[in-house]
Design a protein around this motif. Sequence first.
Motif, short mmCIF file in Angstrom:
data_model
loop_
_atom_site.label_atom_id
_atom_site.label_comp_id
_atom_site.label_asym_id
_atom_site.label_seq_id
_atom_site.Cartn_x
_atom_site.Cartn_y
_atom_site.Cartn_z
N LEU A 23 0.83 -1.21 0.00
CA LEU A 23 0.00 0.00 0.00
C LEU A 23 0.87 1.25 0.00
CD1 LEU A 23 -2.73 1.41 0.23
CD2 LEU A 23 -2.67 1.02 2.71
N ALA A 24 1.94 1.26 0.76
CA ALA A 24 2.84 2.41 0.79
C ALA A 24 3.50 2.64 -0.56
CB ALA A 24 3.91 2.21 1.87
N GLN A 25 3.83 1.56 -1.25
CA GLN A 25 4.41 1.68 -2.59
C GLN A 25 3.41 2.32 -3.55
OE1 GLN A 25 5.51 -2.39 -3.30
NE2 GLN A 25 7.52 -2.18 -2.33
N LEU A 26 2.14 1.93 -3.45
CA LEU A 26 1.11 2.54 -4.29
C LEU A 26 0.96 4.03 -3.97
CD1 LEU A 26 -1.62 -0.26 -4.16
CD2 LEU A 26 -0.27 0.42 -6.16
N ALA A 27 1.03 4.37 -2.69
CA ALA A 27 0.91 5.77 -2.29
C ALA A 27 2.06 6.60 -2.83
CB ALA A 27 0.85 5.87 -0.77
N ARG A 28 3.28 6.06 -2.75
CA ARG A 28 4.44 6.80 -3.27
C ARG A 28 4.36 6.97 -4.78
NH1 ARG A 28 7.19 3.73 0.75
NH2 ARG A 28 7.70 2.10 -0.78
N ALA A 29 3.92 5.92 -5.46
CA ALA A 29 3.80 6.01 -6.92
C ALA A 29 2.75 7.05 -7.31
CB ALA A 29 3.44 4.65 -7.51
N ALA A 30 1.63 7.08 -6.59
CA ALA A 30 0.59 8.06 -6.89
C ALA A 30 1.08 9.47 -6.61
CB ALA A 30 -0.66 7.76 -6.05
N ASN A 31 1.84 9.66 -5.54
CA ASN A 31 2.38 10.98 -5.24
C ASN A 31 3.35 11.44 -6.31
OD1 ASN A 31 0.92 11.22 -2.88
ND2 ASN A 31 2.56 10.45 -1.57
N ARG A 32 4.16 10.51 -6.81
CA ARG A 32 5.10 10.87 -7.88
C ARG A 32 4.35 11.28 -9.15
NH1 ARG A 32 8.19 6.45 -5.85
NH2 ARG A 32 7.27 5.07 -7.42
N ARG A 33 3.30 10.53 -9.48
CA ARG A 33 2.52 10.88 -10.67
C ARG A 33 1.87 12.24 -10.52
NH1 ARG A 33 1.14 5.34 -10.44
NH2 ARG A 33 -0.80 5.84 -9.35
N ALA A 34 1.34 12.51 -9.32
CA ALA A 34 0.70 13.81 -9.09
C ALA A 34 1.72 14.94 -9.21
CB ALA A 34 0.04 13.83 -7.71
N ALA A 35 2.92 14.72 -8.67
CA ALA A 35 3.96 15.74 -8.76
C ALA A 35 4.38 15.95 -10.21
CB ALA A 35 5.16 15.34 -7.92
N ASP A 36 4.48 14.87 -10.96
CA ASP A 36 4.85 14.99 -12.38
C ASP A 36 3.78 15.76 -13.15
OD1 ASP A 36 7.14 13.57 -11.90
OD2 ASP A 36 6.35 11.66 -12.65
N ASP A 37 2.51 15.51 -12.84
CA ASP A 37 1.42 16.21 -13.51
C ASP A 37 1.48 17.71 -13.22
OD1 ASP A 37 0.55 13.85 -14.56
OD2 ASP A 37 -1.08 13.56 -13.11
N LEU A 38 1.77 18.06 -11.95
CA LEU A 38 1.85 19.48 -11.60
C LEU A 38 3.02 20.16 -12.31
CD1 LEU A 38 1.09 19.36 -7.76
CD2 LEU A 38 -0.38 20.29 -9.57
N LEU A 39 4.15 19.46 -12.38
CA LEU A 39 5.30 20.04 -13.07
C LEU A 39 5.01 20.22 -14.56
CD1 LEU A 39 8.23 18.07 -11.42
CD2 LEU A 39 7.68 20.49 -11.13
N ALA A 40 4.33 19.25 -15.15
CA ALA A 40 3.98 19.36 -16.56
C ALA A 40 3.04 20.53 -16.80
CB ALA A 40 3.34 18.06 -17.05
N ALA A 41 2.05 20.70 -15.91
CA ALA A 41 1.10 21.81 -16.04
C ALA A 41 1.81 23.15 -15.87
CB ALA A 41 -0.01 21.67 -15.00
N ALA A 42 2.74 23.20 -14.89
CA ALA A 42 3.46 24.45 -14.66
C ALA A 42 4.32 24.82 -15.85
CB ALA A 42 4.33 24.32 -13.40
N SER A 43 4.95 23.83 -16.48
CA SER A 43 5.80 24.14 -17.63
C SER A 43 4.98 24.64 -18.81
CB SER A 43 6.60 22.89 -18.03
OG SER A 43 5.73 21.87 -18.49
N ILE A 44 3.75 24.13 -18.95
CA ILE A 44 2.87 24.61 -20.02
C ILE A 44 2.49 26.05 -19.78
CG2 ILE A 44 0.57 24.35 -21.02
CD1 ILE A 44 0.84 21.34 -20.57
N LEU A 45 2.16 26.38 -18.52
CA LEU A 45 1.74 27.75 -18.20
C LEU A 45 2.87 28.74 -18.36
CD1 LEU A 45 -0.46 27.07 -15.04
CD2 LEU A 45 -1.24 27.68 -17.33
N ARG A 46 4.12 28.30 -18.15
CA ARG A 46 5.27 29.20 -18.29
C ARG A 46 5.72 29.36 -19.73
NH1 ARG A 46 7.17 26.31 -13.68
NH2 ARG A 46 8.48 25.05 -15.07
N ALA A 47 5.27 28.48 -20.61
CA ALA A 47 5.74 28.52 -21.99
C ALA A 47 5.32 29.83 -22.66
CB ALA A 47 5.17 27.34 -22.77
#
Length: 220
Positions: A23-47
């Motif tokens: 369960l902890a591994q699933l939580a860490r993976a989900a947190n990483r995906r969420a962080a990656d999504d935020l970074l991707a969104a931020a890079s789009i907004l800064r473009a």
Amino acid sequence: MTSPHHLHAVAAAWSLQAARTALAQLARAANRRAADDLLAAASILRAPVYGTRLSGGGHGDPTTGVLLAPPTAHETTWADLLQRSTGRLDWLADAIRCPTGLTVGRIREHIPALPPGTVRLVARHLADEDAWVRAAIRQPRPVEPLTGVPCPHCGERQLVVQTAGPVDAWTVICTTGRLCTGAGCPCGMPGAVEGVAHIWRRADVLGAVAGAVPANTEAG
């Protein structure tokens, strides 16, 4: 101290620890995906090519609001489930006055010191928590068939090994579901308790099959 209740509690603790690790591994993976999504969104907004500036201010691309808008409803995450499980286990550990340490580990290490009546309740709590976590992550409890070995109690060859934790902690149960009859039960379990599901140490069952005297009768 050893009894069937102690063996059931330790086996449940090892299984629960493995389930919570998944369960902890699933939580860490989900947190990483969420962080990656935020970074991707931020890079789009800064473009510099993002959107078209309107004369009245703001951008013409309507997706900006979608990217920045908060979620309309809270979704239960793997991290939420892990936190709930930890809260319940911390309560249990405090109730039986465990020393400090890792959530499941400190309970497991304290089990041998508990009287049978208390450890019976602890075993039930741990088994229920294990079932709850495993239902969430959709993983069955780890068991393997003990092929060709007769049950010490009923003689049927329907034994399985509970394989969570280190090998020396593995235990054996009979899938027929027949319960112990207490003192004098042919199961041969030290401290046999009437009405409890049969459980043996794997080493004891294999030693009995080989005609050896079990080398270890202390609960871990």
